[in-house]
Design an enzyme around this catalytic site. Structure first.
Site, PDB file in Angstrom:
ATOM      1  N   HIS A 478       0.699  -1.157  -0.135  1.00  0.00           N
ATOM      2  CA  HIS A 478       0.219   0.031   0.104  1.00  0.00           C
ATOM      3  C   HIS A 478       0.788   1.393  -0.195  1.00  0.00           C
ATOM      4  O   HIS A 478       0.616   2.247  -0.847  1.00  0.00           O
ATOM      5  CB  HIS A 478      -0.916  -0.144   1.202  1.00  0.00           C
ATOM      6  CG  HIS A 478      -1.603   1.191   1.463  1.00  0.00           C
ATOM      7  ND1 HIS A 478      -3.269   1.285   1.028  1.00  0.00           N
ATOM      8  CD2 HIS A 478      -1.593   2.335   1.943  1.00  0.00           C
ATOM      9  CE1 HIS A 478      -3.748   2.216   1.444  1.00  0.00           C
ATOM     10  NE2 HIS A 478      -2.938   3.018   1.663  1.00  0.00           N
ATOM     11  N   GLU A 479       1.734   1.423   1.033  1.00  0.00           N
ATOM     12  CA  GLU A 479       2.547   2.582   1.032  1.00  0.00           C
ATOM     13  C   GLU A 479       3.585   2.767  -0.228  1.00  0.00           C
ATOM     14  O   GLU A 479       3.969   3.792  -0.480  1.00  0.00           O
ATOM     15  CB  GLU A 479       3.588   2.455   2.335  1.00  0.00           C
ATOM     16  CG  GLU A 479       2.658   2.573   3.502  1.00  0.00           C
ATOM     17  CD  GLU A 479       1.529   3.669   3.608  1.00  0.00           C
ATOM     18  OE1 GLU A 479       1.710   4.730   3.094  1.00  0.00           O
ATOM     19  OE2 GLU A 479       0.520   3.497   4.421  1.00  0.00           O
ATOM     20  N   HIS A 482       1.591   4.442  -2.953  1.00  0.00           N
ATOM     21  CA  HIS A 482       1.735   5.863  -2.826  1.00  0.00           C
ATOM     22  C   HIS A 482       3.059   6.419  -3.089  1.00  0.00           C
ATOM     23  O   HIS A 482       3.171   7.425  -3.929  1.00  0.00           O
ATOM     24  CB  HIS A 482       1.504   6.060  -1.063  1.00  0.00           C
ATOM     25  CG  HIS A 482       0.027   6.216  -0.750  1.00  0.00           C
ATOM     26  ND1 HIS A 482      -0.828   7.028  -1.148  1.00  0.00           N
ATOM     27  CD2 HIS A 482      -0.352   5.603   0.534  1.00  0.00           C
ATOM     28  CE1 HIS A 482      -1.972   6.679  -0.568  1.00  0.00           C
ATOM     29  NE2 HIS A 482      -1.578   5.922   0.669  1.00  0.00           N
ATOM     30  N   HIS A 485       3.345   6.720  -6.826  1.00  0.00           N
ATOM     31  CA  HIS A 485       2.463   7.983  -7.422  1.00  0.00           C
ATOM     32  C   HIS A 485       3.214   8.989  -7.278  1.00  0.00           C
ATOM     33  O   HIS A 485       3.086   9.963  -7.925  1.00  0.00           O
ATOM     34  CB  HIS A 485       1.164   8.109  -6.343  1.00  0.00           C
ATOM     35  CG  HIS A 485       0.130   8.957  -6.737  1.00  0.00           C
ATOM     36  ND1 HIS A 485      -0.899   9.344  -6.108  1.00  0.00           N
ATOM     37  CD2 HIS A 485      -0.120   9.506  -8.011  1.00  0.00           C
ATOM     38  CE1 HIS A 485      -1.728   9.828  -6.924  1.00  0.00           C
ATOM     39  NE2 HIS A 485      -1.323  10.115  -7.991  1.00  0.00           N
TER      40      HIS A 485
END
Length: 695
Positions: A478-479, A482, A485
């Site tokens: 998940h991190e 990010h 991104h």
């Protein structure tokens, strides 16, 4: 005011590897003088911009605003990193001082009448300026930012708004520091075999390391770090100790002493209500949702309520299974929150014939990091090269170059994976430097992203590998989603780079990336036993995949109740007693007594110190998007389909906030999603139920 020579230049002149800050050259005591100088420098830049006698143009106003405050951005990036990931008394004292000071500084900019006059003039004639889509989005962001900062208010109301925002900044800092203090101060030391009953070796090792760190060598510490407390609640056979630990965990911020957050919450909500009223909104949620995909509190509550009804029904079925197991063990107590994880794990072991303890030896931190990088390589053509011996802000932090297919350096990535008492709980991504293509005053043509991930995994004993739970592994993915991104950003202007998107779109790249963890090809390659090196057996892999929706009622009730309470706080004009409102909402929705909110109000850092006020729903909003987005890959029959990966990069990961999120998503998928794929993914509905099909 300090002159530039009177503070440590290492705070603003980053001359480490590829422009990395020289963390080892910055002391805690260096920040105060640097902030003083950087704030003054930024103020001079803003005054010069606002007093410019030339006709406002996009370049001399918006671009000038975009590149102003570079020194302050650098000092801030280093400071807030240290405040969150490696804090101490000196940093915390300055944090309490600097938070309101920064709020005051930015309020003054937002209420600068001459500067807003220039921005407003450009906004009024924007359609005749020949702007690109990205430039229009950047102008809109600045114009709306000024309006929400009170630029259109009378002077007296501007001053009132600035004062409120300053108070809110201080309250947010206090809230976070109180939670961290409660987490640091609580410890349950265990030593006898009876007290350790049921705890697997990986957890004993982590608890032994935590005890050593706190001067209790040879003993075992239960801490309130999620990487220890959750497995302890899962595996401990001692119900009395589970209850003791659980009650401490959920009481963070509610301990009736100096760290009690209930007064902070009451004041925060009252001030947020005043902000909304001053700016002409019915409530704070309307203000916060004004520039999001959801747009209105009604749309948010409609989604949450629709999911709640299915989630609580599933949770009731799960609770009945747990109650049955408790009875089968010859016990007669009710299912309480400190029982749920323990018995759910036993049921999973029975139903799917595997346990978390059986799975964990196959989930080594090193291998899951490699898996994160491999997925990024397969999808986006990038690779990570670790650079050893580079000093970061803590000895545990690792530094990686991120290179593309042509071996061009595109980003720096720092990974900070282990829990420590100087780090706030949870996991997050942030940046020291965002990507953009503007020419800065120091002559640099654009900047490369420098991104970091912070996690709180239990640190293993010396010489042993760090082993993750499946939830831990998802958190890592998940991190890193990010992080991608931020690292794949390809825009011109810094304010729309990377994660500079609406709150309910920012979780899409991260939550979508989680899906690739359980792609069989990835698990087969990277889920290997830490002792034998053997891949996870196919039978166990099949069980893991079959169990993906197990206990989903519990998890969804935990989350959705928190999101509904968040919305209740921020859609009411007055909240005299936040804890009464929490109780009222939970009673009205029928919260099972066997489950608690994932984040009870007194330690709900997302909404009181983390920027997710009236925004916690966004994880679910993004989950609607991510389930539909991954379905696009599944429909091709290839989780790494090249054309879909190209569309994903071009429309989602690289565009930042330069495109409206709805348009960005439609550019990737061709349409906006319904919640159906999310409900099916969570196991809360079947495709047949949703379509009325018998097929």
């Amino acid at each position: 005011m300090s002159s530039p020579s009177q503070f440590n230049q290492a705070l603003i002149n980053w001359n480490g590897l590829h422009g990395l800050p020289r963390f080892d050259a910055v002391a805690d005591g260096d920040f105060a003088a640097a902030f003083e100088s950087a704030l003054a420098s930024h103020e001079r830049e803003i005054d010069a911009l606002a007093s410019n006698k030339e006709e406002p143009t996009f370049d001399n106003t918006v671009v000038a605003l975009e590149i102003a405050g570079d020194e302050l951005s650098r000092v801030s990036a280093l400071f807030w990193n240290r405040a969150g990931a490696h804090t101490n008394d000196v940093i915390q004292a300055l944090e309490r001082e600097i938070s309101p000071k920064m709020s005051r500084h930015y309020s003054k900019i937002g209420m600068n009448a001459d500067l807003f006059k220039r921005i407003d003039a450009l906004w009024e004639k924007r359609e005749s300026l020949g702007l690109t889509l990205e430039q229009t989005r950047v102008l809109e962001r600045h114009w709306k930012g000024f309006v929400k900062s009170g630029a259109k208010l009378p002077k007296a109301e501007q001053e009132k708004l600035a004062s409120i925002n300053e108070k809110l900044a201080g309250l947010g800092t206090s809230f976070g520091q109180n939670v961290l203090a409660d987490e640091k101060s609580w410890l349950l030391i265990l030593s006898s075999e009876d007290e350790l009953a049921g705890l697997p070796d990986f957890l004993r090792d982590a608890m032994a390391a935590a005890a050593r760190e706190r001067g209790e060598d040879g003993k075992y510490a239960v801490t309130l770090s999620r990487s220890i407390i959750e497995p302890f609640l899962t595996f401990s056979e001692r119900r009395d100790l589970r209850e003791q630990a659980f009650k401490a965990w959920v009481a963070r911020g509610e301990n009736a002493g100096a760290t009690d957050n209930r007064g902070v919450i009451r004041e925060t909500l009252a001030l947020r209500g005043e902000v909304a009223k001053l700016l002409g909104y019915g409530n704070f949620a309307e203000l916060k949702l004004d520039n999001t995909m959801a747009k209105t509190p009604q749309a948010v509550n409609d989604l949450l309520r629709a999911v709640w009804s299915r989630a609580v029904k599933r949770a009731q079925e799960e609770e009945a299974d747990i109650a049955g197991l408790i009875t089968a063990e010859g016990k007669n107590h009710d299912v309480m929150p400190w029982d749920w994880r323990h018995y759910a794990e036993k049921i999973r072991a029975q139903r799917f014939n595997f346990s978390e303890a059986e799975l964990k030896p196959y989930l080594q931190l090193e291998k899951i990091i490699d898996a994160c990088f491999d997925v990024a390589g397969r999808l986006f053509g990038i690779r990570a090269v670790e650079k050893k011996g580079i000093a970061a802000y803590h000895p545990d932090v690792r530094v990686f170059e991120i290179r593309d297919r042509d071996d061009k350096l595109v980003a720096l990535f720092l990974g900070d994976y282990f829990a420590r008492s100087s780090k706030r709980s949870g996991a997050w991504m942030s940046s020291f430097q965002s990507q953009h293509k503007l020419v800065l005053k120091n002559g640099h043509h654009g900047e490369m992203p420098i991104i970091y991930n912070v996690c709180n995994f239990a640190k293993p004993a010396e010489g042993k590998p760090a082993l993750l739970s499946l939830d831990d592994a998802r958190t890592l993915f998940h991190e890193f989603g990010h992080a991608l991104h931020g690292m794949l950003s390809n825009v011109t202007y810094p304010s729309v780079a990377g994660t500079g998107v609406s709150r309910d779109f920012v979780e899409l790249p991260s939550q979508l990336y989680e899906h690739w963890l359980t792609v069989p090809a990835i698990l087969k390659e990277y889920a290997v036993h830490f002792e034998t090196g053997e891949p996870m057996p196919q039978a166990l892999l099949d069980k893991v995949l079959a169990a993906r929706t197990f206990n989903s009622g519990f998890a969804t009730v935990e989350f959705t109740s928190s999101a509904l309470v968040d919305m209740a706080f921020h859609t009411r004009n007055k909240v005299d007693d936040p804890m009464a409102v929490q109780a009222e909402v939970l009673s009205e929705i029928g919260m099972p007594k066997s489950i608690v909110m994932r984040h009870a109000t007194p330690h709900f850092q997302h909404i009181f110190s983390g920027g997710y006020s009236a925004g916690y729903y966004s994880y679910m909003w993004s989950e609607v998007l991510d389930a539909d987005a991954f379905a696009a890959f599944e429909e091709t029959g290839d989780a790494f389909d090249g054309e879909m990966a190209r569309k994903l990069r071009d429309n989602i990961y690289s565009t930042g906030g330069s495109v409206d999120p709805e348009d960005a998503y439609k550019g990737f998928r061709g349409k906006l999603p319904s919640p159906d794929a999310m409900l099916v993914k969570k196991g809360l509905a079947t495709f047949e139920e949703l379509t009325g099909s018998d097929a």
